[in-house]
Design a protein around this motif. Structure first.
Motif, PDB file in Angstrom:
ATOM      1  N   SER A 202       0.841  -1.201   0.000  1.00  0.00           N
ATOM      2  CA  SER A 202       0.000   0.000   0.000  1.00  0.00           C
ATOM      3  C   SER A 202       0.874   1.250   0.000  1.00  0.00           C
ATOM      4  O   SER A 202       2.024   1.227   0.429  1.00  0.00           O
ATOM      5  CB  SER A 202      -0.926   0.009   1.211  1.00  0.00           C
ATOM      6  N   ILE A 203       0.288   2.344  -0.516  1.00  0.00           N
ATOM      7  CA  ILE A 203       0.950   3.633  -0.525  1.00  0.00           C
ATOM      8  C   ILE A 203      -0.111   4.729  -0.590  1.00  0.00           C
ATOM      9  O   ILE A 203      -1.169   4.544  -1.214  1.00  0.00           O
ATOM     10  CB  ILE A 203       1.921   3.759  -1.724  1.00  0.00           C
ATOM     11  N   GLU A 204       0.149   5.837   0.059  1.00  0.00           N
ATOM     12  CA  GLU A 204      -0.798   6.942   0.049  1.00  0.00           C
ATOM     13  C   GLU A 204      -0.447   7.897  -1.086  1.00  0.00           C
ATOM     14  O   GLU A 204       0.695   8.290  -1.244  1.00  0.00           O
ATOM     15  CB  GLU A 204      -0.772   7.677   1.386  1.00  0.00           C
ATOM     16  N   THR A 205      -1.454   8.253  -1.877  1.00  0.00           N
ATOM     17  CA  THR A 205      -1.265   9.191  -2.986  1.00  0.00           C
ATOM     18  C   THR A 205      -2.128  10.420  -2.770  1.00  0.00           C
ATOM     19  O   THR A 205      -2.915  10.487  -1.811  1.00  0.00           O
ATOM     20  CB  THR A 205      -1.659   8.536  -4.331  1.00  0.00           C
ATOM     21  N   SER A 206      -1.979  11.406  -3.659  1.00  0.00           N
ATOM     22  CA  SER A 206      -2.763  12.637  -3.552  1.00  0.00           C
ATOM     23  C   SER A 206      -4.252  12.378  -3.787  1.00  0.00           C
ATOM     24  O   SER A 206      -5.094  13.172  -3.369  1.00  0.00           O
ATOM     25  CB  SER A 206      -2.262  13.662  -4.565  1.00  0.00           C
ATOM     26  N   GLN A 207      -4.588  11.282  -4.450  1.00  0.00           N
ATOM     27  CA  GLN A 207      -5.989  10.959  -4.746  1.00  0.00           C
ATOM     28  C   GLN A 207      -6.599  10.026  -3.712  1.00  0.00           C
ATOM     29  O   GLN A 207      -7.818   9.960  -3.571  1.00  0.00           O
ATOM     30  CB  GLN A 207      -6.110  10.309  -6.133  1.00  0.00           C
ATOM     31  N   GLY A 208      -5.740   9.326  -2.991  1.00  0.00           N
ATOM     32  CA  GLY A 208      -6.244   8.391  -2.006  1.00  0.00           C
ATOM     33  C   GLY A 208      -5.253   7.242  -1.833  1.00  0.00           C
ATOM     34  O   GLY A 208      -4.108   7.299  -2.301  1.00  0.00           O
ATOM     35  N   MET A 209      -5.699   6.184  -1.184  1.00  0.00           N
ATOM     36  CA  MET A 209      -4.829   5.041  -0.939  1.00  0.00           C
ATOM     37  C   MET A 209      -4.728   4.167  -2.198  1.00  0.00           C
ATOM     38  O   MET A 209      -5.705   3.946  -2.914  1.00  0.00           O
ATOM     39  CB  MET A 209      -5.374   4.187   0.204  1.00  0.00           C
ATOM     40  N   ALA A 210      -3.496   3.691  -2.437  1.00  0.00           N
ATOM     41  CA  ALA A 210      -3.242   2.795  -3.573  1.00  0.00           C
ATOM     42  C   ALA A 210      -2.676   1.493  -3.026  1.00  0.00           C
ATOM     43  O   ALA A 210      -1.865   1.488  -2.083  1.00  0.00           O
ATOM     44  CB  ALA A 210      -2.269   3.429  -4.542  1.00  0.00           C
ATOM     45  N   TYR A 211      -3.087   0.379  -3.641  1.00  0.00           N
ATOM     46  CA  TYR A 211      -2.665  -0.940  -3.206  1.00  0.00           C
ATOM     47  C   TYR A 211      -2.106  -1.724  -4.407  1.00  0.00           C
ATOM     48  O   TYR A 211      -2.516  -1.524  -5.546  1.00  0.00           O
ATOM     49  CB  TYR A 211      -3.848  -1.712  -2.599  1.00  0.00           C
ATOM     50  N   GLY A 212      -1.196  -2.638  -4.093  1.00  0.00           N
ATOM     51  CA  GLY A 212      -0.636  -3.499  -5.118  1.00  0.00           C
ATOM     52  C   GLY A 212      -0.830  -4.960  -4.785  1.00  0.00           C
ATOM     53  O   GLY A 212      -0.782  -5.334  -3.612  1.00  0.00           O
TER      54      GLY A 212
END
Length: 263
Positions: A202-212
Motif C-alpha cells: 500500500s501507498i498513500e497518494t494525492s488521490q487516495g490510498m493505492a494498493y498493489g
C-alpha cells in the motif's frame, strides 16, 4: 584472254550459222550439201569448245561460284555457332536451375542484403522475394519470414506455432487478470489493510490510498479515490501509466451478517 575466247566463240558460231544456212539452201536446190553440213558441224563443235573454255576462264563466273561457296560455308558456320550458343545457353539455364544451394547459414529475420551477402546473386528477385534456383525466400518489411528451403520452412512453422501459443497464453492471462482485478476491486478496505505487508502492498497518494497485488498473471494496482468514493484497478501501473481493468464503488467494510434469535 577472256576477250579472245569470246571472239573465237562468236566467229565459230557465225561460221556454224553460215554453213548450216548454205547447206540448207543447197539441199533445197538439190545440190551437194555434204561439205556445207560438214563445215557447219565443225564450226558448231569449235564454238562449243570455246564456250566451255570461256566458262572455265571467266573470272565473273568463278568469283560468283566462290562467293556462293563462301556464303554456303559461312551460313553453315553461323548455323553451327547459333546451335552451339543455343546449346550453351540451354546448358547454362539447366545448370542454373539444377544448382544446389546451401541455406544452412540463412536465418529468419535477415534482410535481403544480408541473405545476398551469404548466398550470392539470386537467379530472380522482387520486392518481396529472392529466388535461388527453384527455392524461394519470402520477405515482409525487408525481413525474411518464410521460404521453401527445409530449414527455413521448419523455422517459420515453429515460430508460427510459438506465436500462436503465446497469443493464446496472453488471451488466457488477460481473461484471468480481469477476473482477479474484479476480485481485487471488490475487496473491502478493512480486509486489504489487514493483509498489507503479506498479500498486498500500500501507498498513500494525492488521490487516495493505492494498493498493489502480485498475481500469477501479472501485477495489479488499485486506487481508492477518496474524493469520489470510486475504486479503480489497473494493470502495469496506476492511472494513465497502466490499463484499467475494473471500476466500481469503494467498499470500506465487510458486510456484517445479522443473526436473529427466536425464543
Amino acid at each position: 584472254m577472256t576477250a579472245i575466247i569470246n571472239t573465237v566463240f562468236l566467229i565459230s558460231f557465225i561460221a556454224f550459222l553460215y554453213f548450216i544456212g548454205r547447206g540448207t539452201l543447197k539441199f533445197l536446190t538439190n545440190k551437194d550439201t555434204k561439205h556445207s553440213f560438214k563445215y557447219g558441224l565443225l564450226s558448231l563443235l569449235v564454238s562449243l569448245v570455246f564456250m566451255v573454255i570461256g566458262i572455265i576462264f571467266d573470272p565473273s563466273i568463278k568469283s560468283s561460284s566462290e562467293s556462293n561457296n563462301y556464303n554456303s560455308v559461312n551460313s553453315n558456320s553461323t548455323t553451327s555457332k547459333e546451335s552451339t550458343d543455343s546449346m550453351s545457353q540451354s546448358h547454362s539455364s539447366k545448370s542454373s536451375s539444377s544448382k544446389k544451394y546451401d541455406f544452412s547459414k540463412v536465418r529468419l529475420g535477415m534482410t535481403k542484403s544480408q541473405v545476398i551477402a551469404i548466398m550470392g546473386k539470386p537467379t530472380e528477385q522482387d520486392t518481396t522475394y529472392l529466388m535461388y534456383g527453384s527455392d524461394d525466400l519470402d520477405f515482409q518489411d525487408d525481413k525474411l519470414f518464410d521460404g521453401s528451403p527445409r530449414n527455413i520452412k521448419e523455422a517459420a512453422t515453429k515460430k508460427e506455432k510459438n506465436e500462436a501459443k503465446e497469443s493464446s497464453r496472453k488471451r488466457v492471462n488477460e481473461s484471468e487478470l480481469k477476473s482477479f482485478a474484479k476480485i481485487f476491486g471488490q475487496k473491502d478496505v478493512e480486509t486489504l489493510q489487514k493483509y498489507v505487508g503479506s498479500a498486498y502492498s500500500s501507498i498513500e497518494t494525492s488521490q487516495g490510498m493505492a494498493y498493489g497485488w502480485k498475481t500469477d498473471y501479472g501485477m495489479l494496482y488499485r486506487l481508492d479515490d477518496s474524493s469520489t468514493g470510486i475504486t479503480h484497478v489497473y494493470k502495469d501501473g496506476l492511472g494513465d501509466s497502466g490499463t484499467q481493468l475494473y471500476v466500481g464503488q469503494t467498499i470500506k467494510q465487510k458486510q456484517r451478517r445479522n443473526y436473529y434469535y427466536y425464543n
